[in-house]
Design a protein around this motif. Structure first.
Motif, short mmCIF file in Angstrom:
data_model
loop_
_atom_site.label_atom_id
_atom_site.label_comp_id
_atom_site.label_asym_id
_atom_site.label_seq_id
_atom_site.Cartn_x
_atom_site.Cartn_y
_atom_site.Cartn_z
N GLU A 1 3.74 5.72 -5.64
CA GLU A 1 3.51 5.85 -7.09
C GLU A 1 2.48 6.94 -7.38
O GLU A 1 2.67 7.76 -8.30
CB GLU A 1 3.05 4.51 -7.64
CG GLU A 1 4.13 3.41 -7.59
CD GLU A 1 3.59 2.08 -8.03
OE1 GLU A 1 2.38 2.01 -8.36
OE2 GLU A 1 4.37 1.10 -8.06
N ARG A 2 1.38 6.95 -6.63
CA ARG A 2 0.34 7.98 -6.86
C ARG A 2 0.88 9.37 -6.57
O ARG A 2 0.55 10.33 -7.28
CB ARG A 2 -0.86 7.67 -5.96
CG ARG A 2 -1.52 6.32 -6.24
CD ARG A 2 -2.25 6.32 -7.56
NE ARG A 2 -2.75 4.99 -7.90
CZ ARG A 2 -3.90 4.48 -7.43
NH1 ARG A 2 -4.64 5.20 -6.62
NH2 ARG A 2 -4.29 3.28 -7.80
N VAL A 3 1.71 9.50 -5.52
CA VAL A 3 2.29 10.80 -5.21
C VAL A 3 3.21 11.27 -6.33
O VAL A 3 3.21 12.47 -6.70
CB VAL A 3 3.05 10.73 -3.86
CG1 VAL A 3 3.90 11.98 -3.65
CG2 VAL A 3 2.07 10.57 -2.70
N ASN A 4 3.98 10.34 -6.89
CA ASN A 4 4.85 10.73 -8.02
C ASN A 4 4.02 11.20 -9.22
O ASN A 4 4.36 12.20 -9.87
CB ASN A 4 5.73 9.55 -8.40
CG ASN A 4 6.76 9.23 -7.34
OD1 ASN A 4 7.18 10.12 -6.60
ND2 ASN A 4 7.18 7.96 -7.25
N LYS A 5 2.94 10.45 -9.51
CA LYS A 5 2.07 10.88 -10.61
C LYS A 5 1.45 12.24 -10.32
O LYS A 5 1.38 13.11 -11.19
CB LYS A 5 0.98 9.83 -10.83
CG LYS A 5 1.50 8.51 -11.39
CD LYS A 5 0.35 7.54 -11.62
CE LYS A 5 0.87 6.21 -12.17
NZ LYS A 5 -0.25 5.25 -12.38
N LEU A 6 0.97 12.42 -9.06
CA LEU A 6 0.37 13.70 -8.69
C LEU A 6 1.39 14.82 -8.77
O LEU A 6 1.07 15.95 -9.20
CB LEU A 6 -0.20 13.59 -7.27
CG LEU A 6 -1.02 14.78 -6.78
CD1 LEU A 6 -2.23 15.02 -7.66
CD2 LEU A 6 -1.47 14.55 -5.34
N ASP B 1 0.83 -1.21 0.00
CA ASP B 1 0.00 0.00 0.00
C ASP B 1 0.87 1.26 0.00
O ASP B 1 0.56 2.24 -0.69
CB ASP B 1 -0.93 -0.01 1.22
CG ASP B 1 -1.97 -1.12 1.14
OD1 ASP B 1 -2.23 -1.59 0.01
OD2 ASP B 1 -2.50 -1.52 2.19
N VAL B 2 1.96 1.23 0.77
CA VAL B 2 2.86 2.38 0.79
C VAL B 2 3.50 2.59 -0.58
O VAL B 2 3.65 3.73 -1.05
CB VAL B 2 3.93 2.19 1.88
CG1 VAL B 2 5.01 3.26 1.78
CG2 VAL B 2 3.30 2.22 3.26
N GLU B 3 3.88 1.48 -1.26
CA GLU B 3 4.44 1.61 -2.61
C GLU B 3 3.42 2.24 -3.56
O GLU B 3 3.77 3.09 -4.39
CB GLU B 3 4.86 0.24 -3.11
CG GLU B 3 6.09 -0.32 -2.40
CD GLU B 3 6.47 -1.69 -2.92
OE1 GLU B 3 5.64 -2.27 -3.68
OE2 GLU B 3 7.57 -2.18 -2.60
#
Length: 408
Positions: free
Chosen positions: A352-357, A346-348
């Protein structure tokens, strides 16, 4: 007749023949001696060869014996090294186990100290509150003097209750029930409800007052609460030395028999722990045993029956609670490991979502910068249009051309 050098020799003379036969005989003997020497040499040649072969075999046996001695020395050295390694391994394991036990005892001691500190703090708070209540009660003492008669009646009733309690303790069955109730109360306060059972029937048909469900090792352990107090009461009430001696002998006999009964009934190989607890419902009896009857305590140790009072029983149960907690933690280790794996995934995903955001924010920031630049450029052009003099349009076409070029 033969004539030699002027001498006439008659062939018929026997002496002549004897003289002539001696050299011939000598020659024959020499020939026979030479032949015998040759035969002896030929007969001694195989014996010499066999002696040579025997010498070689003896040399090979000596070499084999030396090799065998070296092999035995190697085996002895190897065995000594292996024994040394085994001893070192056992010492290391014993040191590890001792360290773990020391750490666990230290942890339990720390928990006990924390619990005692919290209890002391609560007692201080309680005493502080009690002090306030006492002060308030003293101010109301004059109002409560009228209730003395009623309190006297309550004291009389309480005396009757004390007498009934003595009657209960004087009966063996009711005294056993009282000990069971006291033990149940202590166990219920110290352990979770699913970690013990009351009045459990064992495989041998014997019923245990309380069975603590500890993991293996040590396994489930039985607590018995039926301690014989008749001899102790007789010893306490003895008025003469003779009565005291008889009571002491009876007390020792009853306690030894009770220890033996507990060991035979409640220590079952493969079913219960290698020991049992004998619960004494009185701290006075516990102190009497350890002060004046150490041989009975040692008899309990020999029979693997540990004698506990209400106070020591509570401490023992707290230690068992720590063991149960540790066992349950180990049981949940697999589930905790699985949950941690899911949490890591879940942390990974969040990363990934934070990088996309962050990428989207970078694009939006670039668009905002472009919008700000275009707005600034449009503002400058609007300012130029606001300051433009249209009457000079015919006389100054160069300005128009310049403005047109600037707009372009």
């Amino acid at each position: 007749m033969i004539e030699i050098a002027g001498y006439a020799i008659s062939l018929s003379d026997g002496v002549i023949w004897a003289v002539l036969a001696i050299p011939v005989l000598i020659v024959v003997l020499l020939v026979m001696a030479v032949a015998a020497a040759r035969r002896s040499a030929r007969a001694a040649e195989p014996l010499a060869q066999q002696l040579g072969y025997l010498g070689q075999h003896v040399q090979q046996l000596s070499m084999g014996q030396a090799q065998l001695q070296g092999g035995l020395q190697t085996v002895s050295d190897t065995q000594a090294n292996a024994q040394t390694q085994v001893i070192q391994t056992m010492e290391a394991r014993l040191a590890t186990v001792q360290q773990q036990m020391t750490d666990r005892l230290a942890e339990n001691a720390l928990k006990s100290a924390n619990s005692l500190a919290e209890m002391q703090e609560r007692m201080n708070e309680t005493l502080h509150g009690s002090s306030k209540q006492t002060t308030t009660s003293l101010t109301q003492l004059q109002e409560r003097l009228a209730a003395i008669d009623k309190a006297q009646d309550n004291i009389t009733k309480l005396s009757g209750d004390v007498l009934s309690l003595q009657d209960i303790l004087s009966n063996k069955q009711t005294r056993g029930a009282f000990g069971e109730i006291q033990l149940n109360d202590i166990v219920g306060k110290a352990l979770p409800s699913d970690s013990y059972s009351l009045q459990t029937t064992l495989s041998n048909g014997k019923r245990a007052d309380c069975l603590i469900k500890l993991p293996n090792p040590p396994g489930p352990i039985v607590i018995d609460s039926k301690f014989p107090l008749d001899a102790y009461e007789a010893m306490r009430k003895a008025k003469t030395d003779f009565d005291l001696k008889q009571a002491v002998v009876r007390f020792k006999t009853d306690v030894r028999k009770h220890i033996s009964d507990i060991s035979e009934k409640y220590i079952i190989d493969g079913e219960t722990a290698d020991g049992a607890l004998m619960f004494l419902p009185s701290e006075a009896v516990y102190a009497e045993l350890h002060a004046n009857f150490p041989d009975l305590v040692r008899a309990g140790f020999d029979a693997r029956v540990w004698i506990v009072s209400p106070t020591t029983c509570m401490a023992t149960l707290n230690t068992m609670r720590a063991i149960l907690k540790d066992a349950r933690m180990k049981e949940q280790a697999g589930a905790i490991r699985t949950t941690l794996k899911h949490l890591h995934r879940d942390v990974e995903i969040v990363v990934e979502r934070v990088n996309k955001l962050n990428t989207h924010f970078g694009q939006a920031r670039a668009d905002l910068d472009g919008i700000s630049t275009a707005a600034e450029r449009a503002g400058k052009r609007a300012a130029k249009l606001d300051n433009f003099d249209f009457e000079e349009l015919e006389t100054a076409p160069a300005n128009v051309v310049s403005l047109t070029q600037g707009d372009a």
